[in-house]
Design an enzyme around this catalytic site. Sequence first.
Site, PDB file in Angstrom:
ATOM      1  N   ASN A 117      77.555  23.418 -55.189  1.00 50.41           N
ATOM      2  CA  ASN A 117      77.123  24.787 -55.483  1.00 50.41           C
ATOM      3  C   ASN A 117      78.210  25.712 -54.947  1.00 50.41           C
ATOM      4  O   ASN A 117      78.322  25.898 -53.738  1.00 50.41           O
ATOM      5  CB  ASN A 117      75.776  25.047 -54.784  1.00 50.41           C
ATOM      6  CG  ASN A 117      75.326  26.494 -54.914  1.00 50.41           C
ATOM      7  OD1 ASN A 117      75.928  27.276 -55.654  1.00 50.41           O
ATOM      8  ND2 ASN A 117      74.282  26.855 -54.191  1.00 50.41           N
ATOM      9  N   LYS A 163      78.478  28.813 -55.226  1.00 46.64           N
ATOM     10  CA  LYS A 163      77.963  30.150 -54.861  1.00 46.64           C
ATOM     11  C   LYS A 163      78.890  31.228 -55.428  1.00 46.64           C
ATOM     12  O   LYS A 163      79.416  31.050 -56.517  1.00 46.64           O
ATOM     13  CB  LYS A 163      77.768  30.235 -53.343  1.00 46.64           C
ATOM     14  CG  LYS A 163      76.904  29.076 -52.821  1.00 46.64           C
ATOM     15  CD  LYS A 163      76.447  29.232 -51.397  1.00 46.64           C
ATOM     16  CE  LYS A 163      75.592  28.042 -50.991  1.00 46.64           C
ATOM     17  NZ  LYS A 163      75.049  28.124 -49.656  1.00 46.64           N
ATOM     18  N   HIS A 173      67.108  28.590 -55.176  1.00 45.49           N
ATOM     19  CA  HIS A 173      67.922  28.406 -53.969  1.00 45.49           C
ATOM     20  C   HIS A 173      67.422  29.369 -52.893  1.00 45.49           C
ATOM     21  O   HIS A 173      66.990  30.480 -53.202  1.00 45.49           O
ATOM     22  CB  HIS A 173      69.406  28.666 -54.291  1.00 45.49           C
ATOM     23  CG  HIS A 173      70.304  28.264 -53.170  1.00 45.49           C
ATOM     24  ND1 HIS A 173      70.514  29.076 -52.074  1.00 45.49           N
ATOM     25  CD2 HIS A 173      71.015  27.125 -52.948  1.00 45.49           C
ATOM     26  CE1 HIS A 173      71.326  28.447 -51.232  1.00 45.49           C
ATOM     27  NE2 HIS A 173      71.641  27.269 -51.734  1.00 45.49           N
ATOM     28  N   GLU A 175      68.876  31.253 -50.967  1.00 47.68           N
ATOM     29  CA  GLU A 175      69.522  32.578 -51.001  1.00 47.68           C
ATOM     30  C   GLU A 175      68.883  33.453 -52.073  1.00 47.68           C
ATOM     31  O   GLU A 175      68.767  34.665 -51.907  1.00 47.68           O
ATOM     32  CB  GLU A 175      71.043  32.401 -51.217  1.00 47.68           C
ATOM     33  CG  GLU A 175      71.705  31.885 -49.948  1.00 47.68           C
ATOM     34  CD  GLU A 175      72.922  30.998 -50.156  1.00 47.68           C
ATOM     35  OE1 GLU A 175      73.531  31.059 -51.242  1.00 47.68           O
ATOM     36  OE2 GLU A 175      73.263  30.231 -49.228  1.00 47.68           O
ATOM     37  N   GLU A 181      66.664  21.842 -48.926  1.00 51.23           N
ATOM     38  CA  GLU A 181      67.717  22.516 -48.169  1.00 51.23           C
ATOM     39  C   GLU A 181      67.081  23.346 -47.051  1.00 51.23           C
ATOM     40  O   GLU A 181      66.640  24.476 -47.296  1.00 51.23           O
ATOM     41  CB  GLU A 181      68.522  23.444 -49.072  1.00 51.23           C
ATOM     42  CG  GLU A 181      69.224  22.752 -50.212  1.00 51.23           C
ATOM     43  CD  GLU A 181      70.412  23.564 -50.714  1.00 51.23           C
ATOM     44  OE1 GLU A 181      71.508  23.012 -50.743  1.00 51.23           O
ATOM     45  OE2 GLU A 181      70.249  24.751 -51.039  1.00 51.23           O
ATOM     46  N   GLY A 189      75.240  26.472 -44.359  1.00 48.69           N
ATOM     47  CA  GLY A 189      76.412  27.242 -43.950  1.00 48.69           C
ATOM     48  C   GLY A 189      76.519  27.447 -42.454  1.00 48.69           C
ATOM     49  O   GLY A 189      77.313  28.261 -41.976  1.00 48.69           O
ATOM     50  N   SER A 208      75.043  21.943 -44.887  1.00 48.13           N
ATOM     51  CA  SER A 208      76.178  21.488 -44.076  1.00 48.13           C
ATOM     52  C   SER A 208      76.516  20.006 -44.271  1.00 48.13           C
ATOM     53  O   SER A 208      76.874  19.311 -43.319  1.00 48.13           O
ATOM     54  CB  SER A 208      75.953  21.802 -42.598  1.00 48.13           C
ATOM     55  OG  SER A 208      75.861  23.213 -42.406  1.00 48.13           O
TER      56      SER A 208
HETATM   57  P1  13P Z   1      76.480  24.416 -47.174  1.00 46.70           P
HETATM   58  O1  13P Z   1      76.863  23.041 -47.627  1.00 46.70           O
HETATM   59  O2  13P Z   1      77.634  25.365 -47.132  1.00 46.70           O
HETATM   60  O3  13P Z   1      75.677  24.395 -45.913  1.00 46.70           O
HETATM   61  O4  13P Z   1      75.505  25.024 -48.320  1.00 46.70           O
HETATM   62  C1  13P Z   1      74.421  24.292 -48.741  1.00 46.70           C
HETATM   63  C2  13P Z   1      73.841  24.968 -49.922  1.00 46.70           C
HETATM   64  O5  13P Z   1      73.253  26.021 -49.819  1.00 46.70           O
HETATM   65  C3  13P Z   1      74.022  24.311 -51.228  1.00 46.70           C
HETATM   66  O6  13P Z   1      73.199  24.884 -52.192  1.00 46.70           O
END
Ligand code: 13P
Length: 255
Positions: free
Chosen positions: A9, A11, A95, A97, A167, A173, A213
């Site tokens: 992803n 983003k 997601h 976010e 997740e 992150g 992560s």
């Molecule tokens: P990270 O791998 O940067 O922690 O992000 C995970 C994520 O949100 C994938 O959709």
Amino acid sequence: MRKKIIAGNWKMNKTVVEAAGLARSIADQAGEISDPLILICPPFTALTEVAMALKDSEIQVGGQNMHAEKSGAFTGEVSAEMLLTSGCSHVILGHSERRALFSETSAVVNAKTIAALVAGLIPVVCVGETLEQREAGTTNQIIEEQVGGSLDSLSEDDMLRTVIAYEPVWAIGTGKTATPDMAEEVHVYIRGLLAEKFSQEIADEVSILYGGSVKPANAPDLFARENIDGALIGGASLTAELFVPIVKTMEKLEV
Ligand code: 13P
């Protein structure tokens, strides 16, 4: 056998030129891997170029979001058909976010999931608790609400075409990965919810990815767990040097 999937992803990262370059590097370094399925989810603006760059590879392309409606006055949104015709096979939905920053409820995610399935896209439906929720001991409750709400009224066939990504928000992150035990526990719980809602046979067929992560160093222990069928990767999907070794970790486990 459940499908193994390693998804990136990206983003809100990468211009069109950067995205096409990264897609080519991933394809070059991955070679001809078809198991696990490699899925790349660039920003909307780069979908067509990335799909073109990957047209001779097994790697598939997905959107990071979409609107539930087919068309209309929804400024700034894209539809399932727009994703499909830009070369997507999959779409990430719900997601954390999107849930946290764009107020997406499970009902909204459900409408999008149904629209994606109707259009022929494979939804990758994300669920996960925040740190506060985990510390309050409400992880299972949150997961139950998100899984139940996001997958409401799906048929058995729909469910068999849907992928789930667990997740935990506190692991995204932050460099804090859920331990393999913690991730496996929630994956087992999700599979149990699917067994209740559908059947054990269907629950056993649904791929459940872990995200938060994931890096080359922690991937082997995560992927060794029975109910972790792959990963949804943010930061480490932004360079081929980190992403492809994670893909290869899963590929080696398959042999
Ligand atoms: P990270 O791998 O940067 O922690 O992000 C995970 C994520 O949100 C994938 O959709």
